[in-house]
Design a protein around this motif. Structure first.
Motif, PDB file in Angstrom:
ATOM      1  N   LEU A 379       0.838  -1.203   0.000  1.00 18.26           N
ATOM      2  CA  LEU A 379       0.000   0.000   0.000  1.00 18.26           C
ATOM      3  C   LEU A 379       0.871   1.250   0.000  1.00 18.26           C
ATOM      4  O   LEU A 379       0.622   2.211   0.722  1.00 18.26           O
ATOM      5  N   THR A 380       1.886   1.244  -0.834  1.00 17.51           N
ATOM      6  CA  THR A 380       2.763   2.404  -0.985  1.00 17.51           C
ATOM      7  C   THR A 380       2.924   2.718  -2.474  1.00 17.51           C
ATOM      8  O   THR A 380       2.531   1.922  -3.332  1.00 17.51           O
ATOM      9  N   GLY A 381       3.506   3.899  -2.773  1.00 17.07           N
ATOM     10  CA  GLY A 381       3.756   4.273  -4.160  1.00 17.07           C
ATOM     11  C   GLY A 381       2.472   4.343  -4.960  1.00 17.07           C
ATOM     12  O   GLY A 381       1.495   4.961  -4.542  1.00 17.07           O
ATOM     13  N   GLU A 382       2.446   3.663  -6.095  1.00 12.14           N
ATOM     14  CA  GLU A 382       1.254   3.737  -6.963  1.00 12.14           C
ATOM     15  C   GLU A 382       0.041   3.067  -6.325  1.00 12.14           C
ATOM     16  O   GLU A 382      -1.094   3.296  -6.743  1.00 12.14           O
ATOM     17  N   HIS A 383       0.261   2.246  -5.299  1.00 15.94           N
ATOM     18  CA  HIS A 383      -0.848   1.584  -4.617  1.00 15.94           C
ATOM     19  C   HIS A 383      -1.194   2.238  -3.279  1.00 15.94           C
ATOM     20  O   HIS A 383      -1.957   1.666  -2.493  1.00 15.94           O
ATOM     21  N   ALA A 384      -0.644   3.417  -3.019  1.00 10.57           N
ATOM     22  CA  ALA A 384      -0.944   4.120  -1.769  1.00 10.57           C
ATOM     23  C   ALA A 384      -2.428   4.495  -1.711  1.00 10.57           C
ATOM     24  O   ALA A 384      -3.110   4.651  -2.735  1.00 10.57           O
ATOM     25  N   LEU A 385      -2.936   4.618  -0.488  1.00 12.87           N
ATOM     26  CA  LEU A 385      -4.298   5.112  -0.295  1.00 12.87           C
ATOM     27  C   LEU A 385      -4.340   6.589  -0.698  1.00 12.87           C
ATOM     28  O   LEU A 385      -3.387   7.330  -0.455  1.00 12.87           O
ATOM     29  N   LYS A 386      -5.443   7.038  -1.279  1.00 11.29           N
ATOM     30  CA  LYS A 386      -5.527   8.405  -1.806  1.00 11.29           C
ATOM     31  C   LYS A 386      -6.723   9.144  -1.202  1.00 11.29           C
ATOM     32  O   LYS A 386      -7.784   8.554  -0.989  1.00 11.29           O
ATOM     33  N   ALA A 387      -6.541  10.462  -0.938  1.00 16.64           N
ATOM     34  CA  ALA A 387      -7.624  11.297  -0.414  1.00 16.64           C
ATOM     35  C   ALA A 387      -7.357  12.742  -0.792  1.00 16.64           C
ATOM     36  O   ALA A 387      -6.261  13.104  -1.242  1.00 16.64           O
ATOM     37  N   ARG A 388      -8.358  13.571  -0.598  1.00 13.52           N
ATOM     38  CA  ARG A 388      -8.238  15.024  -0.806  1.00 13.52           C
ATOM     39  C   ARG A 388      -8.383  15.724   0.539  1.00 13.52           C
ATOM     40  O   ARG A 388      -9.025  15.202   1.475  1.00 13.52           O
ATOM     41  N   VAL A 389      -7.786  16.910   0.640  1.00 11.94           N
ATOM     42  CA  VAL A 389      -7.936  17.717   1.850  1.00 11.94           C
ATOM     43  C   VAL A 389      -9.420  17.953   2.106  1.00 11.94           C
ATOM     44  O   VAL A 389     -10.185  18.312   1.205  1.00 11.94           O
ATOM     45  N   GLY A 390      -9.843  17.728   3.346  1.00 10.84           N
ATOM     46  CA  GLY A 390     -11.237  17.897   3.733  1.00 10.84           C
ATOM     47  C   GLY A 390     -12.039  16.612   3.678  1.00 10.84           C
ATOM     48  O   GLY A 390     -13.194  16.582   4.151  1.00 10.84           O
ATOM     49  N   ASP A 391     -11.475  15.540   3.102  1.00 16.77           N
ATOM     50  CA  ASP A 391     -12.219  14.280   3.032  1.00 16.77           C
ATOM     51  C   ASP A 391     -12.366  13.653   4.429  1.00 16.77           C
ATOM     52  O   ASP A 391     -11.457  13.740   5.270  1.00 16.77           O
ATOM     53  N   GLN A 470       0.959   3.931   3.041  1.00 19.69           N
ATOM     54  CA  GLN A 470       0.929   5.378   2.820  1.00 19.69           C
ATOM     55  C   GLN A 470      -0.483   5.846   2.502  1.00 19.69           C
ATOM     56  O   GLN A 470      -1.219   5.182   1.769  1.00 19.69           O
ATOM     57  N   LEU A 471      -0.822   6.994   3.062  1.00 19.90           N
ATOM     58  CA  LEU A 471      -2.034   7.728   2.686  1.00 19.90           C
ATOM     59  C   LEU A 471      -1.573   9.052   2.093  1.00 19.90           C
ATOM     60  O   LEU A 471      -0.968   9.882   2.794  1.00 19.90           O
ATOM     61  N   VAL A 472      -1.819   9.242   0.820  1.00 19.03           N
ATOM     62  CA  VAL A 472      -1.399  10.463   0.120  1.00 19.03           C
ATOM     63  C   VAL A 472      -2.601  11.397   0.034  1.00 19.03           C
ATOM     64  O   VAL A 472      -3.620  11.067  -0.586  1.00 19.03           O
ATOM     65  N   VAL A 473      -2.473  12.565   0.671  1.00 19.74           N
ATOM     66  CA  VAL A 473      -3.547  13.558   0.700  1.00 19.74           C
ATOM     67  C   VAL A 473      -3.148  14.732  -0.190  1.00 19.74           C
ATOM     68  O   VAL A 473      -2.095  15.357   0.023  1.00 19.74           O
ATOM     69  N   GLU A 474      -3.966  15.029  -1.156  1.00 18.90           N
ATOM     70  CA  GLU A 474      -3.691  16.127  -2.071  1.00 18.90           C
ATOM     71  C   GLU A 474      -4.680  17.263  -1.826  1.00 18.90           C
ATOM     72  O   GLU A 474      -5.788  17.040  -1.332  1.00 18.90           O
ATOM     73  N   GLY A 475      -4.268  18.495  -2.197  1.00 17.89           N
ATOM     74  CA  GLY A 475      -5.150  19.648  -2.029  1.00 17.89           C
ATOM     75  C   GLY A 475      -4.370  20.858  -1.541  1.00 17.89           C
ATOM     76  O   GLY A 475      -3.137  20.811  -1.370  1.00 17.89           O
ATOM     77  N   PRO A 476      -5.078  21.952  -1.305  1.00 20.85           N
ATOM     78  CA  PRO A 476      -4.407  23.194  -0.913  1.00 20.85           C
ATOM     79  C   PRO A 476      -3.833  23.118   0.500  1.00 20.85           C
ATOM     80  O   PRO A 476      -4.326  22.388   1.359  1.00 20.85           O
ATOM     81  N   ALA A 477      -2.763  23.901   0.696  1.00 20.08           N
ATOM     82  CA  ALA A 477      -2.157  23.976   2.025  1.00 20.08           C
ATOM     83  C   ALA A 477      -3.141  24.593   3.018  1.00 20.08           C
ATOM     84  O   ALA A 477      -4.062  25.331   2.641  1.00 20.08           O
ATOM     85  N   ASN A 478      -2.905  24.326   4.294  1.00 19.84           N
ATOM     86  CA  ASN A 478      -3.777  24.841   5.350  1.00 19.84           C
ATOM     87  C   ASN A 478      -2.888  25.406   6.462  1.00 19.84           C
ATOM     88  O   ASN A 478      -2.669  24.766   7.490  1.00 19.84           O
ATOM     89  N   PRO A 479      -2.339  26.616   6.254  1.00 19.76           N
ATOM     90  CA  PRO A 479      -1.390  27.173   7.226  1.00 19.76           C
ATOM     91  C   PRO A 479      -2.006  27.427   8.596  1.00 19.76           C
ATOM     92  O   PRO A 479      -1.271  27.511   9.592  1.00 19.76           O
ATOM     93  N   ASP A 480      -3.319  27.540   8.704  1.00  7.91           N
ATOM     94  CA  ASP A 480      -3.925  27.708  10.016  1.00  7.91           C
ATOM     95  C   ASP A 480      -3.735  26.466  10.884  1.00  7.91           C
ATOM     96  O   ASP A 480      -3.736  26.548  12.118  1.00  7.91           O
TER      97      ASP A 480
END
Length: 495
Positions: A379-391, A470-480
């Protein structure tokens, strides 16, 4: 008086003759040793009698039931009775093999053509000849059975030889299993990954039919390291099964004709004998069917429960069944299915080639690999778990074992809710949750910062043995929530 003296002399003569006959008989009768543990006459003893200072000798069985040309051996879990046999080299003998165990066993004499196979409660018989005198190992050749204790000795004696009756010295587990790695078959790949079963949308109970097939599959456990897994439907873990509380579940279990051993299934979600395993011991090429009612909601492990159970689990035979409550589980954006298992291979960890199962390491609870979803890096690399910011994320996480618990942790996240051991009740704001072997949990959290997050067993020595995803989370940064002020120059660290 003279007549009386003659009569006395005659009686004395007869007595002397009888004494001579009895003495000669006792001198020339030799002690006999019977084969197959049926009784041994001690030197100088008679049946039912004892020498001074000795315990009474047992009565010897009739020779017709114990002669060397007829051997009887009984198998149970895990041993042969007797485990030492004696035959005359060059002479045919009949072997009767009775299996009083709960699974299929065989009896094989290494280096010879002697082999009999018997299903539970059955008897097999054959006539064999061993030409060369010597000492031969007797084993059950079904994988793992010799290492579990099913071994013994057969002595083939030559002309004029007599084998000493002594405790058997069967081969050790190290002798029974080679540590030499075999070449990896061309084209060997990683196992495919099981899918997450979709949520239940029904609001009423139903009959749910589940079909599983046990398959023995050779695949890569790590780069350059292959292993023959025992699987449900060709994946480790097996398929995720999802039903609703109150459903009736009909399970059909098939065992591939190519399998070498009996397999079965035990559902921890079942209320009934053996979780179903009592009626689902399936020989190669066969199938079994049973039904159960899903009474209790939760996340439950299922696994093979054929003796030696730990061997089957340590080869990959486990999965999860999720029983949703009648009202269903709250909706989330992403769901994942992850299970941890410990694997025990012959040879040194990292040794290249096709490796076998190591019983001694398993009994010592010293795994070569502790992995998520069947292999290192599954479950790493191309097989990593995927999500978006806020999911919102839900992970169904289980531990097949057979031996190691898990301190399940997602580095850089805090679990908003945890269903400990799959319970209906939840804990909140949890950093790490303990999951026992044969147990499961459901964890939920919301992603807030982009990045790559590591799923680990926080018994971190196991990270070096492969327990990472790995869980790869994509999306905008959240500096707060998270921001870098000055990045260090010592590397990215172990996470």
């Amino acid at each position: 008086m003279r007549a009386f003296s003659v009569l006395i002399a005659v009686f004395l003569g007869i007595a002397l003759v009888l004494a001579a006959v009895v003495g000669a008989t006792m001198y020339f009768v030799r002690p006999v040793a019977y084969v197959g543990g049926q009784g041994v006459m001690a030197p100088g003893s008679m049946p039912g009698m004892s020498m001074p200072g000795q315990a009474p000798a047992p009565a010897v069985q009739p020779a017709a039931s114990a002669r060397a040309s007829e051997l009887q051996v009984t198998a149970t879990e895990w041993g042969f009775t007797p485990n030492r046999l004696e035959v005359a080299a060059g002479s045919p003998f009949t072997l009767t093999f009775t299996n009083k165990g709960s699974i299929q066993h065989d009896l094989a004499v290494t280096g010879t053509s002697v082999k009999l196979v018997a299903d539970p409660g059955k008897t097999a018989e054959g006539t064999f000849t061993i030409d060369k005198p010597g000492e031969y190992a007797v084993i059950c050749s079904i994988p793992g059975h010799a290492e579990a204790g099913m071994k013994g000795i057969l002595v083939a004696t030559g002309a004029g030889q007599t084998a000493a009756v002594q405790p058997a010295t069967p081969p050790t587990a190290e002798q029974a299993a080679t540590t030499e790695a075999k070449p990896i078959p061309a084209g060997t790949q990683r196992l495919p990954l099981p899918a997450v079963a979709p949520p239940i949308t029904r609001t009423t109970p139903a009959l749910v039919k589940v079909e599983l097939e046990t398959r023995e599959v050779t695949a890569l456990m790590a780069d350059g390291v292959a292993y023959t897994y025992w699987t449900f439907n060709g994946t480790v873990p097996g398929p995720m099964i999802r039903v609703r509380q109150g459903d009736t579940v009909e399970v059909t279990l098939k065992n591939s004709p190519d399998s070498k051993v009996t397999h079965s299934i035990d559902f921890h979600a079942v209320t009934g004998p053996g979780g179903g395993a009592k009626v689902m011991q399936v020989a190669p090429g066969g199938q079994g069917v049973f039904r159960f009612k899903a009474l209790n909601p939760g996340a439950y492990v299922y696994h093979c429960a054929t003796p030696m159970v730990a061997h089957h689990i340590a080869s990959g035979m486990y999965g999860l069944i999720v029983v949703e409550p009648e009202q269903g589980l709250p909706a989330v954006d992403r769901e994942y299915y992850v299970m941890q298992g410990d694997f025990y291979l012959t040879g040194d960890r990292g040794q290249q080639g096709l490796r076998d199962f190591d019983m001694n390491k398993m009994l010592a609870e010293n795994p070569d690999y502790v992995v998520f979803n069947g292999s290192v890096g599954a479950l790493t690399g191309e097989h990593a778990l995927k999500a978006r910011v806020g999911d919102t994320v839900r992970i169904f996480f289980g531990v097949g074992g057979p031996n190691k618990t898990s301190s399940f942790h997602v580095i850089g996240e805090i679990f908003d809710r945890v269903h400990p051991e799959g319970a209906s009740e939840t804990l909140t704001n949890v950093q790490t949750t303990m999951v026992p072997a044969g147990g499961a949990t459901m964890v939920e959290f919301q992603t807030q910062v982009p990045g790559t997050y590591m799923l680990v067993d926080h018994s971190l020595g196991r990270l070096e043995k492969g327990a990472a995803a790995q869980l790869v989370v994509e999306g905008p940064a959240n500096p707060d929530v998270f921001q870098t002020i000055q990045e260090g120059n010592g590397g990215s660290g172990g996470h």
